[in-house]
Scaffold this motif. Structure first.
Motif, PDB file in Angstrom:
ATOM      1  N   MET A  31       0.813  -1.214   0.000  1.00  0.00           N
ATOM      2  CA  MET A  31       0.000   0.000   0.000  1.00  0.00           C
ATOM      3  C   MET A  31       0.848   1.265   0.000  1.00  0.00           C
ATOM      4  SD  MET A  31      -3.101  -1.171   2.571  1.00  0.00           S
ATOM      5  CE  MET A  31      -3.997   0.389   2.381  1.00  0.00           C
ATOM      6  N   SER A  32       2.180   1.096   0.025  1.00  0.00           N
ATOM      7  CA  SER A  32       3.044   2.276   0.003  1.00  0.00           C
ATOM      8  C   SER A  32       4.064   2.157  -1.124  1.00  0.00           C
ATOM      9  CB  SER A  32       3.730   2.462   1.365  1.00  0.00           C
ATOM     10  OG  SER A  32       4.474   1.297   1.722  1.00  0.00           O
ATOM     11  N   ALA A  33       5.210   1.555  -0.839  1.00  0.00           N
ATOM     12  CA  ALA A  33       6.280   1.510  -1.834  1.00  0.00           C
ATOM     13  C   ALA A  33       5.989   0.553  -2.980  1.00  0.00           C
ATOM     14  CB  ALA A  33       7.597   1.114  -1.157  1.00  0.00           C
ATOM     15  N   GLY A  34       5.224  -0.515  -2.714  1.00  0.00           N
ATOM     16  CA  GLY A  34       5.074  -1.554  -3.721  1.00  0.00           C
ATOM     17  C   GLY A  34       6.330  -2.388  -3.877  1.00  0.00           C
ATOM     18  N   PHE A  35       7.323  -2.121  -3.045  1.00  0.00           N
ATOM     19  CA  PHE A  35       8.611  -2.817  -3.051  1.00  0.00           C
ATOM     20  C   PHE A  35       8.921  -3.302  -1.643  1.00  0.00           C
ATOM     21  CE2 PHE A  35       9.366  -0.948  -7.109  1.00  0.00           C
ATOM     22  CZ  PHE A  35      10.492  -1.540  -7.666  1.00  0.00           C
ATOM     23  N   PHE A  36       9.616  -4.419  -1.544  1.00  0.00           N
ATOM     24  CA  PHE A  36      10.166  -4.874  -0.260  1.00  0.00           C
ATOM     25  C   PHE A  36      11.272  -5.882  -0.531  1.00  0.00           C
ATOM     26  CE2 PHE A  36       6.304  -7.205  -1.312  1.00  0.00           C
ATOM     27  CZ  PHE A  36       6.644  -8.549  -1.168  1.00  0.00           C
ATOM     28  N   TYR A  37      12.199  -5.988   0.401  1.00  0.00           N
ATOM     29  CA  TYR A  37      13.200  -7.041   0.363  1.00  0.00           C
ATOM     30  C   TYR A  37      12.637  -8.267   1.071  1.00  0.00           C
ATOM     31  CZ  TYR A  37      16.702  -3.216  -0.270  1.00  0.00           C
ATOM     32  OH  TYR A  37      17.424  -2.126  -0.686  1.00  0.00           O
ATOM     33  N   GLY A 214      22.351   0.832  -7.794  1.00  0.00           N
ATOM     34  CA  GLY A 214      21.931   1.582  -8.965  1.00  0.00           C
ATOM     35  C   GLY A 214      20.431   1.587  -9.176  1.00  0.00           C
ATOM     36  N   LEU A 215      19.730   0.641  -8.535  1.00  0.00           N
ATOM     37  CA  LEU A 215      18.274   0.621  -8.620  1.00  0.00           C
ATOM     38  C   LEU A 215      17.692   1.685  -7.694  1.00  0.00           C
ATOM     39  CD1 LEU A 215      15.540  -0.685  -9.433  1.00  0.00           C
ATOM     40  CD2 LEU A 215      15.872  -2.285  -7.524  1.00  0.00           C
ATOM     41  N   GLU A 216      16.743   2.464  -8.224  1.00  0.00           N
ATOM     42  CA  GLU A 216      16.070   3.503  -7.452  1.00  0.00           C
ATOM     43  C   GLU A 216      14.562   3.327  -7.569  1.00  0.00           C
ATOM     44  OE1 GLU A 216      19.391   7.045  -8.190  1.00  0.00           O
ATOM     45  OE2 GLU A 216      17.603   6.932  -9.455  1.00  0.00           O
ATOM     46  N   VAL A 217      13.859   3.558  -6.475  1.00  0.00           N
ATOM     47  CA  VAL A 217      12.417   3.346  -6.399  1.00  0.00           C
ATOM     48  C   VAL A 217      11.737   4.664  -6.068  1.00  0.00           C
ATOM     49  CG1 VAL A 217      10.565   2.124  -5.187  1.00  0.00           C
ATOM     50  CG2 VAL A 217      12.742   0.964  -5.656  1.00  0.00           C
ATOM     51  N   GLN A 218      10.664   4.965  -6.778  1.00  0.00           N
ATOM     52  CA  GLN A 218       9.899   6.177  -6.477  1.00  0.00           C
ATOM     53  C   GLN A 218       8.851   5.882  -5.410  1.00  0.00           C
ATOM     54  OE1 GLN A 218       7.465   8.010  -9.600  1.00  0.00           O
ATOM     55  NE2 GLN A 218       8.260  10.003  -8.960  1.00  0.00           N
ATOM     56  N   MET A 219       8.896   6.658  -4.346  1.00  0.00           N
ATOM     57  CA  MET A 219       7.961   6.498  -3.252  1.00  0.00           C
ATOM     58  C   MET A 219       6.664   7.273  -3.535  1.00  0.00           C
ATOM     59  SD  MET A 219       9.177   4.441  -1.125  1.00  0.00           S
ATOM     60  CE  MET A 219      10.693   3.668  -0.580  1.00  0.00           C
ATOM     61  N   GLY A 222       6.734  10.923  -4.270  1.00  0.00           N
ATOM     62  CA  GLY A 222       7.464  11.376  -5.441  1.00  0.00           C
ATOM     63  C   GLY A 222       8.968  11.314  -5.311  1.00  0.00           C
ATOM     64  N   SER A 223       9.489  11.071  -4.114  1.00  0.00           N
ATOM     65  CA  SER A 223      10.935  11.006  -3.923  1.00  0.00           C
ATOM     66  C   SER A 223      11.486   9.680  -4.438  1.00  0.00           C
ATOM     67  CB  SER A 223      11.279  11.170  -2.438  1.00  0.00           C
ATOM     68  OG  SER A 223      10.728  10.105  -1.667  1.00  0.00           O
ATOM     69  N   TRP A 224      12.760   9.700  -4.802  1.00  0.00           N
ATOM     70  CA  TRP A 224      13.438   8.493  -5.269  1.00  0.00           C
ATOM     71  C   TRP A 224      14.406   8.016  -4.190  1.00  0.00           C
ATOM     72  CZ3 TRP A 224      12.351   5.938  -9.758  1.00  0.00           C
ATOM     73  CH2 TRP A 224      11.556   6.613 -10.691  1.00  0.00           C
ATOM     74  N   VAL A 225      14.349   6.741  -3.859  1.00  0.00           N
ATOM     75  CA  VAL A 225      15.232   6.182  -2.845  1.00  0.00           C
ATOM     76  C   VAL A 225      15.984   4.997  -3.448  1.00  0.00           C
ATOM     77  CG1 VAL A 225      13.697   6.892  -0.977  1.00  0.00           C
ATOM     78  CG2 VAL A 225      13.525   4.580  -1.890  1.00  0.00           C
ATOM     79  N   PRO A 226      17.234   4.786  -3.038  1.00  0.00           N
ATOM     80  CA  PRO A 226      17.999   3.656  -3.579  1.00  0.00           C
ATOM     81  C   PRO A 226      17.553   2.335  -2.960  1.00  0.00           C
ATOM     82  CG  PRO A 226      19.296   4.836  -1.943  1.00  0.00           C
ATOM     83  CD  PRO A 226      18.035   5.635  -2.136  1.00  0.00           C
ATOM     84  N   ALA A 227      17.498   1.308  -3.793  1.00  0.00           N
ATOM     85  CA  ALA A 227      17.285  -0.061  -3.304  1.00  0.00           C
ATOM     86  C   ALA A 227      18.670  -0.676  -3.115  1.00  0.00           C
ATOM     87  CB  ALA A 227      16.447  -0.865  -4.280  1.00  0.00           C
ATOM     88  N   ASN A 253       4.895   0.618  -8.167  1.00  0.00           N
ATOM     89  CA  ASN A 253       5.593   1.904  -8.185  1.00  0.00           C
ATOM     90  C   ASN A 253       6.687   1.970  -9.248  1.00  0.00           C
ATOM     91  OD1 ASN A 253       4.008   2.453  -5.961  1.00  0.00           O
ATOM     92  ND2 ASN A 253       5.670   3.343  -4.769  1.00  0.00           N
ATOM     93  N   PRO A 254       6.916   3.168  -9.816  1.00  0.00           N
ATOM     94  CA  PRO A 254       7.991   3.325 -10.792  1.00  0.00           C
ATOM     95  C   PRO A 254       9.361   3.072 -10.172  1.00  0.00           C
ATOM     96  CG  PRO A 254       6.442   5.159 -10.911  1.00  0.00           C
ATOM     97  CD  PRO A 254       6.116   4.400  -9.660  1.00  0.00           C
ATOM     98  N   HIS A 255      10.266   2.598 -11.008  1.00  0.00           N
ATOM     99  CA  HIS A 255      11.657   2.420 -10.595  1.00  0.00           C
ATOM    100  C   HIS A 255      12.541   2.613 -11.826  1.00  0.00           C
ATOM    101  CE1 HIS A 255       9.721  -1.432 -11.518  1.00  0.00           C
ATOM    102  NE2 HIS A 255      10.875  -1.875 -11.956  1.00  0.00           N
ATOM    103  N   ARG A 256      13.825   2.822 -11.583  1.00  0.00           N
ATOM    104  CA  ARG A 256      14.762   3.100 -12.657  1.00  0.00           C
ATOM    105  C   ARG A 256      16.154   2.621 -12.232  1.00  0.00           C
ATOM    106  NH1 ARG A 256      14.669   9.705 -11.640  1.00  0.00           N
ATOM    107  NH2 ARG A 256      16.102   9.709  -9.840  1.00  0.00           N
ATOM    108  N   VAL A 257      17.074   2.593 -13.187  1.00  0.00           N
ATOM    109  CA  VAL A 257      18.443   2.145 -12.899  1.00  0.00           C
ATOM    110  C   VAL A 257      19.432   3.114 -13.520  1.00  0.00           C
ATOM    111  CG1 VAL A 257      20.157   0.329 -13.262  1.00  0.00           C
ATOM    112  CG2 VAL A 257      17.786  -0.297 -12.780  1.00  0.00           C
ATOM    113  N   ARG A 258      20.430   3.474 -12.726  1.00  0.00           N
ATOM    114  CA  ARG A 258      21.599   4.194 -13.236  1.00  0.00           C
ATOM    115  C   ARG A 258      22.832   3.545 -12.623  1.00  0.00           C
ATOM    116  NH1 ARG A 258      20.386  10.378 -11.854  1.00  0.00           N
ATOM    117  NH2 ARG A 258      19.830   9.391  -9.881  1.00  0.00           N
ATOM    118  N   ASN A 259      23.739   3.075 -13.457  1.00  0.00           N
ATOM    119  CA  ASN A 259      24.938   2.393 -12.959  1.00  0.00           C
ATOM    120  C   ASN A 259      26.025   3.419 -12.646  1.00  0.00           C
ATOM    121  OD1 ASN A 259      26.880   0.535 -12.280  1.00  0.00           O
ATOM    122  ND2 ASN A 259      27.362  -0.038 -14.393  1.00  0.00           N
ATOM    123  N   LEU A 260      25.850   4.091 -11.509  1.00  0.00           N
ATOM    124  CA  LEU A 260      26.738   5.200 -11.133  1.00  0.00           C
ATOM    125  C   LEU A 260      27.814   4.808 -10.127  1.00  0.00           C
ATOM    126  CD1 LEU A 260      23.989   7.942 -10.602  1.00  0.00           C
ATOM    127  CD2 LEU A 260      25.574   7.772 -12.544  1.00  0.00           C
TER     128      LEU A 260
END
Length: 325
Positions: A31-37, A214-219, A222-227, A253-260
């Motif tokens: 009901m929030s992030a849509g993500f979990f470990y 490098g994986l980031e999740v949008q909460m 609207g903020s992006w947090v690293p996974a 939830n949206p997520h994206r990757v940047r190999n930084l």
């Protein structure tokens, strides 16, 4: 806000003593992030390590061999996908990643294979790596088992019987994708990503990632947090079928990757996409539509839903017998 870590100990089998507690934690995450470990997930660490080794060996094959086994030669999108072939965010540059897709071994006379349904059929395997198929099938078997259990815990989280989704998952659509991200280019602009912002299309994604991050999740705010990678865990996220199934109660939830953060090295990740049976009906489950209201989503089959998503990101014309993963 952060991505929760859920311990599956005591909940890995139906009727487990911690199943209700774990289901409550999944409900909160859904009901929030849509993500979990998940930790204590039952998949042996050495099996995961061997899959990463397989991914590296596959992606290190000469370019000519990868091109010979391109997904362009497979009617169900099995094989290699070249760098920049996919654009997950239509407002961004083509994704800086290359992949190898494979799936379950289905017999040639299975009705879904005969019908040409997406994901049901043979994978392409390089002859010079005969062990890649055996290893990948063992990994798929383990992730299938875990994914079905996660679907059962999702059912409990919705106050449904533990086996509510079992009938929809008897012959699941499954895709294992091994991904290599090159180092992020120094000259890259703000529209350059390894994988552009997107939601996954199906039910559940179970992700193994290397230690680079490098994986980031949008909460929801609207903020992006690293996974951030956590040893011996998988990252689990809900796909777009779950909001359809829960009338928007649970989020994809949206997520994206940047190999930084790899100091110039490639980043590897192994997402496992788990979807129900191609013909399974996806509609609001009991208890998710308030009295007097109509569902937010039109019901459809799993195949119809995934085919629509696939056509959107690859620009292919509609063909009623196909879906995507």
């Amino acid at each position: 806000m952060s991505i929760p870590v859920i311990d599956l100990a005591g909940a890995l089998a139906p009727g487990g003593p911690r199943r209700i507690d774990v289901a409550r934690q999944i409900r909160a995450a859904a009901m929030s992030a849509g993500f979990f470990y998940v930790r204590n997930h039952g998949v042996p660490p050495d099996l995961v390590a061997r899959q990463f080794d397989t991914a590296r060996r596959l992606m290190d094959l000469p370019l000519a061999r990868r091109e010979a086994l391109s997904i362009r030669h497979s009617p169900i999108m099995r094989g290699f996908e070249a760098l920049g072939a996919q654009t997950l965010d239509e407002h961004a540059q083509p994704d800086l990643k290359e992949s190898f897709y494979c799936g379950m071994d289905w017999p040639a006379d299975h009705p879904y294979v005969v019908a040409g349904y997406q994901t049901y059929g043979p994978s392409q395997w390089p002859e010079e790596l005969p062990e890649a198929r055996t290893q990948s099938q063992a990994y798929i078997d383990a992730l299938n088992k875990l994914s079905l259990r996660l679907m059962q815990l999702l059912a409990l989280s919705l106050d449904l019987p533990e086996d509510y989704f079992d009938a929809s998952c008897r012959e699941p659509m499954v895709t294992l994708r091994m991904v290599r991200y090159p180092a992020h280019p120094r000259e890259a602009d703000e529209r350059t990503f390894g994988a552009g912002a997107h939601t996954d299309w199906g039910a559940i994604t179970v992700l193994a990632q290397d230690g680079h991050g490098g994986l980031e999740v949008q909460m929801p705010d609207g903020s992006w947090v690293p996974a951030t990678p956590i040893p011996d865990t998988f990252v689990v996220n809900l796909g777009d079928m779950i909001p359809r199934w829960t009338n928007g109660l649970y989020h994809s939830n949206p997520h994206r990757v940047r190999n930084l953060y790899s100091a110039g090295a490639p980043r590897y990740s192994i997402p496992f996409f788990y979807e129900p049976d191609f013909l399974a009906r996806i509609g609001a489950v009991p208890g998710t539509v308030p009295p007097g209201e109509t569902p937010k989503f039109h019901p459809c089959t799993a195949g119809e839903h995934l085919k629509e998503m696939y056509a959107k990101t690859y620009g292919l014309k509609h063909r009623s017998a196909e879906a995507a993963a």
